[in-house]
Design a protein around this motif. Structure first.
Motif, short mmCIF file in Angstrom:
data_model
loop_
_atom_site.label_atom_id
_atom_site.label_comp_id
_atom_site.label_asym_id
_atom_site.label_seq_id
_atom_site.Cartn_x
_atom_site.Cartn_y
_atom_site.Cartn_z
N GLY A 73 0.75 -1.18 0.07
CA GLY A 73 0.08 -0.01 0.04
C GLY A 73 0.87 1.09 0.13
O GLY A 73 1.90 1.44 0.79
N THR A 74 0.55 2.23 -0.59
CA THR A 74 1.29 3.18 -1.12
C THR A 74 1.55 4.34 0.07
O THR A 74 2.62 4.77 0.26
N ASP A 75 0.53 4.59 0.99
CA ASP A 75 0.41 5.44 2.06
C ASP A 75 1.62 4.85 2.98
O ASP A 75 2.65 5.77 3.31
N ASN A 76 1.61 3.49 3.49
CA ASN A 76 2.28 3.07 4.68
C ASN A 76 3.94 2.94 4.00
O ASN A 76 5.08 3.40 4.83
N LEU A 77 3.88 2.62 2.77
CA LEU A 77 5.28 2.50 1.99
C LEU A 77 5.93 3.78 2.06
O LEU A 77 7.22 4.01 2.31
N ALA A 78 5.24 4.90 1.70
CA ALA A 78 5.89 6.30 1.79
C ALA A 78 6.35 6.63 2.99
O ALA A 78 7.53 7.36 3.06
N VAL A 79 5.53 6.35 3.98
CA VAL A 79 5.92 6.66 5.43
C VAL A 79 7.32 5.92 5.75
O VAL A 79 8.02 6.33 6.36
N LEU A 80 7.30 4.68 5.74
CA LEU A 80 8.27 4.03 5.82
C LEU A 80 9.63 4.31 5.09
O LEU A 80 10.68 4.41 5.67
N ARG A 81 9.56 4.56 3.75
CA ARG A 81 10.71 4.94 3.20
C ARG A 81 11.22 6.38 3.55
O ARG A 81 12.58 6.60 3.60
#
Length: 249
Positions: A73-81
């Protein structure tokens, strides 16, 4: 409208859960408590399977290295990165846990952590089997899941839960996947009454963490040492969660 039970990642990616994860980020002591229950002998390389917004992952990365974060999922991936951009020991990968065995093998993972994820999966044993297949002999899986099926209600439905576990049912799932259980215990006895009130009595149809005000969250944070002490003294006989450590023979 999509089915909220589709899989862990569809749920973990939606805006409501994303906000809830950030609210829970104020309870770092809770994640530290969970990590402490897993024991001191933690080995890397490790994976956080279903890393969410990375609150637990940040604590894990202080203890073991390197760490692989699996999330969809794009939202969590962006936060993690963004969160781990300056840490070369942390790798973030977009991955469906139902198809993760090859990736875990590629990174030579020895420890897999998965917190509050299995309850979102239609076939939890199938994912645990992938973990088993990816780990080397003596590799371990560290699990936390919601406990007590009689607590299941609107809060669980709103959270995309297929089930809540007992110690026995989690042990059965883990052993069916081929692991040998080393530790399986309840956690957070004090959390049971408020969850029962909000889910079974008030029938709140929203994620549990969203039912707390900022003041309540701060109060819980301050009470965390006492909650941990109560759990250590009592056993406890029941709890809001079950934590499990299991090894691949």
């Amino acid at each position: 409208m999509s089915d909220p039970h589709h899989d862990a990642f569809e749920y973990r990616d939606n805006a409501e859960h994303h906000e809830a994860q950030h609210r829970m980020g104020h309870l770092q002591a809770y994640y530290a408590w969970t990590l402490s229950l897993f024991g001191d002998d933690l080995q890397g390389p490790a994976a956080d399977a279903g890393a969410g917004s990375g609150h637990f992952s940040a604590l894990l990365a202080e203890r073991v290295s390197p760490v692989l974060l699996l999330e969809g999922g794009t939202d969590n991936l962006a936060v993690l990165r963004q969160r781990f951009a300056g840490n070369p020991a942390v790798t973030v990968v977009d991955c469906d846990l139902e198809q993760c065995e090859g990736l875990l093998r590629e990174h030579a993972i020895r420890s897999i952590f998965t917190l509050d994820v299995l309850e979102h999966l239609p076939d939890d044993v199938a994912v645990l089997r992938q973990f088993h297949g990816a780990l080397p002999p003596s590799g371990r899986v560290y699990i936390k899941v919601p406990a007590l099926p009689w607590l299941y209600g609107p809060v669980d439905e709103a959270s995309g839960h297929y089930r809540r576990y007992t110690k026995a049912s989690l042990r059965k799932a883990v052993e069916t996947a081929g692991f040998r259980v080393e530790k399986c215990r309840y956690m957070n006895l004090a959390g049971v009454p408020p969850y029962f009130l909000k889910s079974r009595i008030l029938e709140r149809q929203e994620n549990f963490s969203r039912t707390f005000t900022p003041k309540q969250i701060e109060r819980i944070r301050k009470l965390m040492p006492a909650l941990k002490l109560a759990d250590s003294l009592s056993g406890p006989p029941i709890g809001l969660s079950v934590v499990c450590v299991a090894v691949r023979p």
